[in-house]
Design a protein around this motif. Structure first.
Motif, mmCIF file in Angstrom:
data_model
loop_
_atom_site.group_PDB
_atom_site.id
_atom_site.type_symbol
_atom_site.label_atom_id
_atom_site.label_comp_id
_atom_site.label_asym_id
_atom_site.label_seq_id
_atom_site.Cartn_x
_atom_site.Cartn_y
_atom_site.Cartn_z
ATOM 1 N N TYR A 108 39.103 23.350 71.370
ATOM 2 C CA TYR A 108 38.686 24.144 70.213
ATOM 3 C C TYR A 108 39.348 23.659 68.924
ATOM 4 C CZ TYR A 108 38.797 27.133 74.412
ATOM 5 O OH TYR A 108 38.709 27.621 75.690
ATOM 6 N N PRO A 109 38.710 23.921 67.771
ATOM 7 C CA PRO A 109 39.426 23.758 66.508
ATOM 8 C C PRO A 109 40.544 24.811 66.428
ATOM 9 C CG PRO A 109 37.045 23.959 66.157
ATOM 10 C CD PRO A 109 37.314 24.357 67.569
ATOM 11 N N ILE A 110 41.702 24.396 65.962
ATOM 12 C CA ILE A 110 42.798 25.323 65.701
ATOM 13 C C ILE A 110 42.936 25.433 64.190
ATOM 14 C CG2 ILE A 110 45.261 25.792 65.965
ATOM 15 C CD1 ILE A 110 45.152 24.000 68.484
ATOM 16 N N ILE A 111 42.779 26.629 63.665
ATOM 17 C CA ILE A 111 42.843 26.826 62.224
ATOM 18 C C ILE A 111 43.854 27.935 61.920
ATOM 19 C CG2 ILE A 111 40.462 26.061 61.902
ATOM 20 C CD1 ILE A 111 39.638 29.000 61.591
ATOM 21 N N PHE A 112 44.237 28.048 60.653
ATOM 22 C CA PHE A 112 45.162 29.081 60.206
ATOM 23 C C PHE A 112 44.396 30.056 59.323
ATOM 24 C CE2 PHE A 112 47.542 25.256 61.082
ATOM 25 C CZ PHE A 112 48.675 25.696 61.755
ATOM 26 N N VAL A 113 44.545 31.362 59.604
ATOM 27 C CA VAL A 113 43.728 32.351 58.896
ATOM 28 C C VAL A 113 44.588 33.503 58.379
ATOM 29 C CG1 VAL A 113 41.661 31.813 60.241
ATOM 30 C CG2 VAL A 113 43.214 33.613 61.041
ATOM 31 N N GLY A 114 44.079 34.163 57.340
ATOM 32 C CA GLY A 114 44.713 35.364 56.806
ATOM 33 C C GLY A 114 45.935 35.073 55.960
ATOM 34 N N ASN A 115 46.506 36.137 55.408
ATOM 35 C CA ASN A 115 47.693 35.998 54.573
ATOM 36 C C ASN A 115 48.882 35.462 55.358
ATOM 37 O OD1 ASN A 115 46.341 37.000 52.321
ATOM 38 N ND2 ASN A 115 46.885 39.129 52.765
ATOM 39 N N ASP A 116 48.931 35.777 56.654
ATOM 40 C CA ASP A 116 50.033 35.310 57.484
ATOM 41 C C ASP A 116 49.799 33.907 58.028
ATOM 42 O OD1 ASP A 116 51.356 37.703 57.136
ATOM 43 O OD2 ASP A 116 50.545 38.606 58.957
ATOM 44 N N ARG A 117 48.622 33.336 57.723
ATOM 45 C CA ARG A 117 48.256 31.989 58.215
ATOM 46 C C ARG A 117 48.383 31.919 59.746
ATOM 47 N NH1 ARG A 117 49.236 28.880 53.307
ATOM 48 N NH2 ARG A 117 48.959 30.421 51.655
ATOM 49 N N THR A 118 47.862 32.917 60.415
ATOM 50 C CA THR A 118 47.939 32.976 61.876
ATOM 51 C C THR A 118 47.106 31.858 62.492
ATOM 52 O OG1 THR A 118 48.171 35.378 61.784
ATOM 53 C CG2 THR A 118 47.495 34.420 63.901
ATOM 54 N N PRO A 119 47.681 31.058 63.401
ATOM 55 C CA PRO A 119 46.879 30.023 64.052
ATOM 56 C C PRO A 119 45.974 30.627 65.123
ATOM 57 C CG PRO A 119 49.145 29.920 64.827
ATOM 58 C CD PRO A 119 49.110 30.967 63.762
ATOM 59 N N VAL A 120 44.693 30.267 65.081
ATOM 60 C CA VAL A 120 43.735 30.767 66.065
ATOM 61 C C VAL A 120 42.916 29.596 66.610
ATOM 62 C CG1 VAL A 120 43.568 33.052 64.998
ATOM 63 C CG2 VAL A 120 41.931 31.267 64.355
#
Length: 264
Positions: A66-78
């Protein structure tokens, strides 16, 4: 922060977590006759999650699927497991994830989770009472003679390790932000007809944060060596390699349900 696996009553808990509909502090008083059983669709609960949090130690394994990206203000890796809200492209009709695709620890710990207790500075082990595998006619009990079973103790250790890795991931992200290695990116999809010709406008799938390889390579030598020595460089490049999975995930979405608009 202290952790505990049992509590005598229902404590006020904070936070809502993906998948968990009815989390309850696990206790022999409330759950003494419960346990888990095999269910026909072991990962059916994952069907509506198109992005699942991953810890930094999982980047290498997750990057193959899968692509691993960082999201949200906390830059959570998903890990991106779908391009539409509420649709996971990697759970089949039997409620299973293919053997060739990695299942994140966030998923594997279910139906257990640690939750914060407002009454004290501690984490409480909870179980999702609404989970389909939780049963009052269990194959594996939560408790035996009023004490946690081996299964429950193993779950406690798994959740403790997950919590350690979650905190390590937060430290990793904090380091990336402090070094200004993050950049905003967008991924879009161009619809095409059966002959491969563009049809209509591009559809934006997601805005997200990613590590900038250019900024990573431009780090002062001392800073780069620091990242290398603490193992962070490997995770950075695993993330960068994972982004090559975007076309695979998009094509999977188009193949499975072409009429719907793509929108992560």
């Amino acid at each position: 922060m202290n952790t505990t696996q049992q509590t005598g009553g229902q404590s006020p808990l904070t936070g809502q977590v993906l998948f968990y509909q009815q989390p309850q502090p696990l206790s022999p008083e409330d759950h003494g006759g419960l346990g888990v059983k095999q269910i026909p669709e072991p990962f059916g609960f994952l069907r509506q999650a198109h992005a699942v949090p991953v810890t930094v130690t999982e980047f290498g394994l997750a990057a193959s699927s899968y692509p691993i990206i960082f999201v949200g203000n906390d830059r959570t890796p998903v890990a991106v497991m779908g391009v539409r809200q509420g649709q996971n492209l990697f759970v089949d009709e039997q409620g299973r994830v293919g053997e060739d695709h990695y299942v994140p620890a966030f998923v594997r710990r279910y139906p257990f989770v640690f939750a914060a207790d407002d009454a004290s500075d501690r984490l409480v082990l909870c179980v999702d009472r609404a989970a389909p595998m939780v049963s009052n006619q269990p194959e594996v009990p939560f408790f035996e003679n009023g004490q946690p079973s081996k299964f429950t103790n193993d779950a406690i250790e798994f959740c403790k390790e997950f919590e350690r890795q979650r905190r390590a991931t937060a430290d990793f992200v904090k380091m990336l932000v402090e070094l200004d290695l993050m950049e905003q990116k967008t991924v879009a999809f161009q619809p095409r007809d059966n002959q491969g010709n563009p049809v209509g406008d591009q559809q934006k799938i997601a805005d997200y944060y990613a590590i900038s390889e250019e900024r990573l390579n431009a780090l002062p030598e001392a800073k780069y060596l620091e990242l290398r020595n603490n193992g962070a460089v490997g995770a950075c490049y695993a993330h960068l390699v994972s982004l090559l999975n975007w076309p695979k995930v998009i094509q999977r979405a188009v193949r499975l349900s072409p009429p719907a608009p793509l929108n992560a």
